[in-house]
Design a protein around this motif. Structure first.
Motif, PDB file in Angstrom:
ATOM      1  N   LEU A  59      65.768  28.437  45.246  1.00  0.00           N
ATOM      2  CA  LEU A  59      66.312  28.243  46.323  1.00  0.00           C
ATOM      3  C   LEU A  59      67.580  28.729  45.790  1.00  0.00           C
ATOM      4  CD1 LEU A  59      65.622  28.035  48.769  1.00  0.00           C
ATOM      5  CD2 LEU A  59      65.677  25.119  48.428  1.00  0.00           C
ATOM      6  N   GLU A  60      68.482  29.161  46.915  1.00  0.00           N
ATOM      7  CA  GLU A  60      70.075  28.775  46.115  1.00  0.00           C
ATOM      8  C   GLU A  60      71.333  28.302  47.508  1.00  0.00           C
ATOM      9  OE1 GLU A  60      70.702  33.188  47.978  1.00  0.00           O
ATOM     10  OE2 GLU A  60      69.961  33.791  45.283  1.00  0.00           O
ATOM     11  N   HIS A  61      70.240  27.518  48.669  1.00  0.00           N
ATOM     12  CA  HIS A  61      70.523  26.617  49.357  1.00  0.00           C
ATOM     13  C   HIS A  61      69.584  25.554  50.071  1.00  0.00           C
ATOM     14  CE1 HIS A  61      73.043  25.972  53.184  1.00  0.00           C
ATOM     15  NE2 HIS A  61      71.789  26.060  54.048  1.00  0.00           N
ATOM     16  N   ILE A  62      70.527  24.430  49.892  1.00  0.00           N
ATOM     17  CA  ILE A  62      69.431  23.606  50.774  1.00  0.00           C
ATOM     18  C   ILE A  62      69.926  23.481  52.307  1.00  0.00           C
ATOM     19  CG2 ILE A  62      68.824  20.485  50.847  1.00  0.00           C
ATOM     20  CD1 ILE A  62      68.195  21.023  48.130  1.00  0.00           C
ATOM     21  N   PRO A  63      69.314  22.967  53.260  1.00  0.00           N
ATOM     22  CA  PRO A  63      68.930  23.446  54.054  1.00  0.00           C
ATOM     23  C   PRO A  63      70.492  21.782  54.675  1.00  0.00           C
ATOM     24  CG  PRO A  63      67.625  24.184  55.164  1.00  0.00           C
ATOM     25  CD  PRO A  63      67.801  23.867  53.124  1.00  0.00           C
ATOM     26  N   PRO A  64      71.192  21.740  56.113  1.00  0.00           N
ATOM     27  CA  PRO A  64      71.851  20.111  55.902  1.00  0.00           C
ATOM     28  C   PRO A  64      70.876  19.171  56.797  1.00  0.00           C
ATOM     29  CG  PRO A  64      72.443  22.204  57.559  1.00  0.00           C
ATOM     30  CD  PRO A  64      71.554  22.591  57.038  1.00  0.00           C
ATOM     31  N   CYS A  65      70.505  18.165  56.101  1.00  0.00           N
ATOM     32  CA  CYS A  65      69.608  17.539  56.577  1.00  0.00           C
ATOM     33  C   CYS A  65      69.723  15.536  55.510  1.00  0.00           C
ATOM     34  CB  CYS A  65      68.115  17.805  55.648  1.00  0.00           C
ATOM     35  SG  CYS A  65      68.304  18.246  53.417  1.00  0.00           S
ATOM     36  N   ASP A  66      68.994  14.989  56.275  1.00  0.00           N
ATOM     37  CA  ASP A  66      69.146  13.358  55.522  1.00  0.00           C
ATOM     38  C   ASP A  66      68.623  13.666  53.966  1.00  0.00           C
ATOM     39  OD1 ASP A  66      70.618  12.980  58.654  1.00  0.00           O
ATOM     40  OD2 ASP A  66      68.600  12.901  59.292  1.00  0.00           O
ATOM     41  N   ALA A  67      67.581  14.089  54.191  1.00  0.00           N
ATOM     42  CA  ALA A  67      66.554  13.641  53.358  1.00  0.00           C
ATOM     43  C   ALA A  67      65.834  15.395  52.540  1.00  0.00           C
ATOM     44  CB  ALA A  67      65.493  12.355  52.798  1.00  0.00           C
ATOM     45  N   ILE A  68      65.347  15.325  51.751  1.00  0.00           N
ATOM     46  CA  ILE A  68      64.780  16.129  50.531  1.00  0.00           C
ATOM     47  C   ILE A  68      63.959  15.361  50.790  1.00  0.00           C
ATOM     48  CG2 ILE A  68      66.494  16.747  48.834  1.00  0.00           C
ATOM     49  CD1 ILE A  68      65.385  19.555  48.896  1.00  0.00           C
ATOM     50  N   ILE A  69      62.432  15.714  50.839  1.00  0.00           N
ATOM     51  CA  ILE A  69      60.986  15.386  50.239  1.00  0.00           C
ATOM     52  C   ILE A  69      60.423  16.491  49.506  1.00  0.00           C
ATOM     53  CG2 ILE A  69      59.362  13.752  50.641  1.00  0.00           C
ATOM     54  CD1 ILE A  69      62.035  13.751  53.113  1.00  0.00           C
ATOM     55  N   ASN A  70      60.719  15.822  48.005  1.00  0.00           N
ATOM     56  CA  ASN A  70      60.270  16.961  47.138  1.00  0.00           C
ATOM     57  C   ASN A  70      59.002  16.768  46.662  1.00  0.00           C
ATOM     58  OD1 ASN A  70      59.781  19.200  45.628  1.00  0.00           O
ATOM     59  ND2 ASN A  70      60.111  17.962  43.604  1.00  0.00           N
ATOM     60  N   PHE A  71      57.899  17.281  47.144  1.00  0.00           N
ATOM     61  CA  PHE A  71      55.854  18.230  47.459  1.00  0.00           C
ATOM     62  C   PHE A  71      55.810  19.061  46.261  1.00  0.00           C
ATOM     63  CE2 PHE A  71      56.635  15.057  51.043  1.00  0.00           C
ATOM     64  CZ  PHE A  71      55.530  14.075  50.705  1.00  0.00           C
ATOM     65  N   ALA A  72      56.440  19.637  46.075  1.00  0.00           N
ATOM     66  CA  ALA A  72      56.176  21.362  45.935  1.00  0.00           C
ATOM     67  C   ALA A  72      55.753  21.078  44.442  1.00  0.00           C
ATOM     68  CB  ALA A  72      57.762  21.948  46.105  1.00  0.00           C
ATOM     69  N   ALA A  73      54.588  20.960  43.744  1.00  0.00           N
ATOM     70  CA  ALA A  73      54.131  21.219  42.449  1.00  0.00           C
ATOM     71  C   ALA A  73      53.123  22.375  42.291  1.00  0.00           C
ATOM     72  CB  ALA A  73      53.701  20.017  41.865  1.00  0.00           C
ATOM     73  N   GLU A  74      52.787  22.330  40.881  1.00  0.00           N
ATOM     74  CA  GLU A  74      51.355  23.043  41.089  1.00  0.00           C
ATOM     75  C   GLU A  74      50.724  21.730  40.359  1.00  0.00           C
ATOM     76  OE1 GLU A  74      50.043  25.934  40.354  1.00  0.00           O
ATOM     77  OE2 GLU A  74      51.831  26.791  41.126  1.00  0.00           O
ATOM     78  N   SER A  75      49.421  21.255  40.713  1.00  0.00           N
ATOM     79  CA  SER A  75      49.062  19.784  41.078  1.00  0.00           C
ATOM     80  C   SER A  75      48.062  19.497  40.138  1.00  0.00           C
ATOM     81  CB  SER A  75      48.477  19.636  42.159  1.00  0.00           C
ATOM     82  OG  SER A  75      48.104  20.022  42.739  1.00  0.00           O
ATOM     83  N   HIS A  76      46.886  21.230  39.716  1.00  0.00           N
ATOM     84  CA  HIS A  76      45.967  20.847  38.771  1.00  0.00           C
ATOM     85  C   HIS A  76      45.797  20.438  37.658  1.00  0.00           C
ATOM     86  CE1 HIS A  76      41.757  20.943  38.723  1.00  0.00           C
ATOM     87  NE2 HIS A  76      41.072  21.265  38.773  1.00  0.00           N
ATOM     88  N   VAL A  77      44.988  19.611  37.056  1.00  0.00           N
ATOM     89  CA  VAL A  77      45.304  19.607  35.448  1.00  0.00           C
ATOM     90  C   VAL A  77      44.607  20.414  34.793  1.00  0.00           C
ATOM     91  CG1 VAL A  77      45.185  17.803  33.416  1.00  0.00           C
ATOM     92  CG2 VAL A  77      45.845  16.536  35.489  1.00  0.00           C
ATOM     93  N   ASP A  78      43.789  20.688  34.794  1.00  0.00           N
ATOM     94  CA  ASP A  78      42.848  21.833  34.463  1.00  0.00           C
ATOM     95  C   ASP A  78      43.750  22.672  34.157  1.00  0.00           C
ATOM     96  OD1 ASP A  78      40.595  19.953  33.770  1.00  0.00           O
ATOM     97  OD2 ASP A  78      39.366  20.782  35.159  1.00  0.00           O
TER      98      ASP A  78
END
Ligand code: NAD
Length: 297
Positions: A59-78
């Motif tokens: 990502l090169e730019h964050i759209p204008p916003c009040d807050a960024i909520i970051n859920f993005a992740a690889e999530s499986h331990v195995d």
């Protein structure tokens, strides 16, 4: 409120987007669309929702916003044990890139609301973990999440970025990818397959309904103290075998052990997670204490 959500096509992110759209927020979702994401979601035609298909690392730019909520992740331990690199990239470098983009904003820096996990505390043998405990991650997934937390904390102190961070316990509910324990049990029961259970099945996790978790996240977005970390749980401790037993009860199956196949233990297996939600409760939020799993459809 204008929100940028990352990973809003995944399990927890999609429930959060659903909730905040109902609350009247506008959402720009940035999601790489990995195997764990949903192609079709109930809010796809909502005019307040838009999707940018992109990796947070690029990502090169964050759209204008009040807050960024970051859920993005690889999530499986195995998966993190089999191949840690993508976990380091998405869960640590991706967060680093987002922080750099927020730091680079000349004015109107959004709140950085970061979604972490109780797994950063590692194995808990004594009392419940509290937010000030030393982190002790035990696998590449939790290490990549703990490393990201360190960057969030350091950027807050050095560059005066405002953040809120949550560490929730294991979530369950609709739209979870079948690699995770509960949807895997459901898949096995519905397809007449044995349910693979690590080790002897005695490992304890603390289960929270995903809808509870996203309600608590939304509450903290509105009422949480800036630059604080909050645990989120329902005080609902179950061994993996008890989880099998309870899901089997949804299908009126009593002899649940007949459906279990023990498989070799996960490398570096954490035996127990347990966190205190007292700090969240002190913000005025009433957590939903549970004893067992609620059926979802
Ligand atoms: P998930 O795997 O279901 O969804 C992750 C989403 O993020 C997917 O839509 C995926 O496409 C997207 N994504 C992954 N890497 C990306 C990248 N580099 N750039 C953009 N998008 C990317 O995960 P989940 O279970 O919904 O977990 C969401 C968050 O909550 C994660 O940060 C996870 O660490 C945390 N968490 C999960 C649990 C749980 O029980 N599932 C518990 C505590 C914390």
């Amino acid at each position: 409120m204008n929100l940028v959500v990352t990973g809003g096509r995944g399990f927890i992110g999609s429930h959060f987007v659903e909730l905040v759209l109902q609350k009247g927020c506008k959402v720009v979702d940035i999601d790489k669309m990995t195997y764990a994401s949903s192609n079709s979601l109930p809010f796809d035609s909502n005019p307040s929702y838009s999707l940018i298909k992109k990796d947070i690392c690029d990502l090169e730019h964050i759209p204008p916003c009040d807050a960024i909520i970051n859920f993005a992740a690889e999530s499986h331990v195995d998966n993190s044990i089999a191949g840690p690199t993508t976990f380091f990239n998405s869960n640590t470098s991706g967060v680093f890139n987002l922080l750099e983009l927020v730091r680079g904003k000349v004015y109107n820096k959004p709140l950085f609301f970061h979604i972490s996990t109780d797994e950063v505390y590692g194995d808990i043998r004594g009392t419940d973990s509290v937010e000030t405990d030393v982190l002790n991650p035990g696998n590449p997934y939790s290490a990549s999440k703990a490393a990201a937390e360190m960057f969030v904390l350091s950027y807050s102190r050095t560059y005066e970025l405002d953040f809120i961070m949550t560490r929730s316990s294991n979530n369950y509910g609709l739209r979870q990818y079948p690699e995770k324990l509960i949807p895997q049990i459901i898949y096995c029961l519905e397809n007449n397959k044995k349910i693979p259970i690590h080790g002897d099945g005695s490992y304890i996790r603390d289960w929270v309904d995903v809808k509870e978790n996203v309600k608590a996240i939304y509450h903290l977005l509105l009422h949480g103290e800036k630059n604080e970390i909050y645990n989120i749980s329902s005080n609902n401790h179950l061994t993996n075998l008890e989880v099998v037993q309870q899901v089997c009860q949804w299908y009126n199956i009593d002899d649940y052990m007949q459906h279990v196949e023990f498989v070799p233990n996960r490398l570096g297996q954490d035996t127990r997670y347990s966190i205190s939600s007292d700090k969240l409760k002190a913000t005025g939020y009433k957590t939903q204490e549970s004893t067992g799993l609620k059926r979802f459809k």
